[in-house]
Design a protein around this motif. Structure first.
Motif, PDB file in Angstrom:
ATOM      1  N   VAL A   5       0.842  -1.200   0.000  1.00 17.79           N
ATOM      2  CA  VAL A   5       0.000   0.000   0.000  1.00 17.79           C
ATOM      3  C   VAL A   5       0.879   1.252   0.000  1.00 17.79           C
ATOM      4  O   VAL A   5       0.611   2.219  -0.720  1.00 17.79           O
ATOM      5  CB  VAL A   5      -0.965   0.011   1.207  1.00 17.79           C
ATOM      6  CG1 VAL A   5      -1.709   1.324   1.297  1.00 17.79           C
ATOM      7  CG2 VAL A   5      -1.948  -1.142   1.100  1.00 17.79           C
ATOM      8  N   SER A  10       2.063   2.378  -3.267  1.00 12.15           N
ATOM      9  CA  SER A  10       1.035   2.777  -4.236  1.00 12.15           C
ATOM     10  C   SER A  10       1.194   4.206  -4.733  1.00 12.15           C
ATOM     11  O   SER A  10       0.638   4.575  -5.761  1.00 12.15           O
ATOM     12  CB  SER A  10      -0.357   2.617  -3.626  1.00 12.15           C
ATOM     13  OG  SER A  10      -0.589   3.606  -2.645  1.00 12.15           O
ATOM     14  N   ILE A  69      -5.009   2.502   5.391  1.00 11.51           N
ATOM     15  CA  ILE A  69      -4.131   1.383   5.045  1.00 11.51           C
ATOM     16  C   ILE A  69      -4.788   0.071   5.453  1.00 11.51           C
ATOM     17  O   ILE A  69      -4.834  -0.885   4.675  1.00 11.51           O
ATOM     18  CB  ILE A  69      -2.748   1.545   5.713  1.00 11.51           C
ATOM     19  CG1 ILE A  69      -2.021   2.757   5.127  1.00 11.51           C
ATOM     20  CG2 ILE A  69      -1.910   0.279   5.545  1.00 11.51           C
ATOM     21  CD1 ILE A  69      -0.770   3.167   5.881  1.00 11.51           C
ATOM     22  N   THR A 109      -7.627  -0.787   3.158  1.00 13.07           N
ATOM     23  CA  THR A 109      -7.150  -1.150   1.823  1.00 13.07           C
ATOM     24  C   THR A 109      -6.700  -2.606   1.771  1.00 13.07           C
ATOM     25  O   THR A 109      -6.958  -3.304   0.794  1.00 13.07           O
ATOM     26  CB  THR A 109      -5.993  -0.223   1.392  1.00 13.07           C
ATOM     27  OG1 THR A 109      -6.465   1.120   1.386  1.00 13.07           O
ATOM     28  CG2 THR A 109      -5.456  -0.580   0.018  1.00 13.07           C
TER      29      THR A 109
END
Length: 103
Positions: free
Chosen positions: A11, A14, A24, A27
Motif C-alpha cells: 500500500v 502505491s 491502510i 485497503t
C-alpha cells in the motif's frame, strides 16, 4: 517479514500521499490493531516516516500520515515483488474461425 507487513508495504508503494492507519488497514483488509504496530516497527527501522495531520477542517481525531522513506523504497519494492509476484496471464487458446460456443 510477515504477510501483513508485505501488505502494508504494498500500500505504501502505491504512491498515495494520503495514507493514514485506518485507510491502510481498510485497503488491505486487516484490522487496525495489527496494522498500527507494523507501521510503528517500520518507522522505528526508518523504512517509514510519518506526520500528524495539520488541518482543523475535519472533525474527529487527527490522522497520522505515513510515507515510505526514499532510501528504503527500492528495498520495499524488491521485497513486495519477491513475496507477491505479479499474477501470470493465463494462456488462451485462440478461437478458430467459425467456432461458436455451445454448438
Amino acid at each position: 517479514m510477515t504477510d501483513a507487513t508485505v501488505d502494508v508495504l504494498g500500500v505504501l508503494l502505491s504512491g498515495d500521499d494520503d495514507l493514514y492507519g485506518l485507510k491502510i488497514a481498510q485497503t488491505i483488509g486487516r484490522p487496525t490493531g495489527s496494522v498500527a504496530p507494523i507501521l510503528r516497527r517500520l518507522e522505528g527501522c526508518n523504512w517509514v516516516t510519518s506526520t500528524w495531520e495539520q488541518s482543523n477542517e475535519r472533525t474527529g481525531p487527527r490522522r497520522r500520515f505515513y510515507q515510505l522513506s526514499a532510501e528504503h523504497a527500492a528495498d520495499a519494492r524488491a521485497l513486495v515483488a519477491e513475496r507477491r509476484p505479479a499474477p501470470t496471464t493465463p494462456k488462451h487458446t485462440p478461437l478458430r474461425p467459425g467456432w461458436v460456443s455451445g454448438r
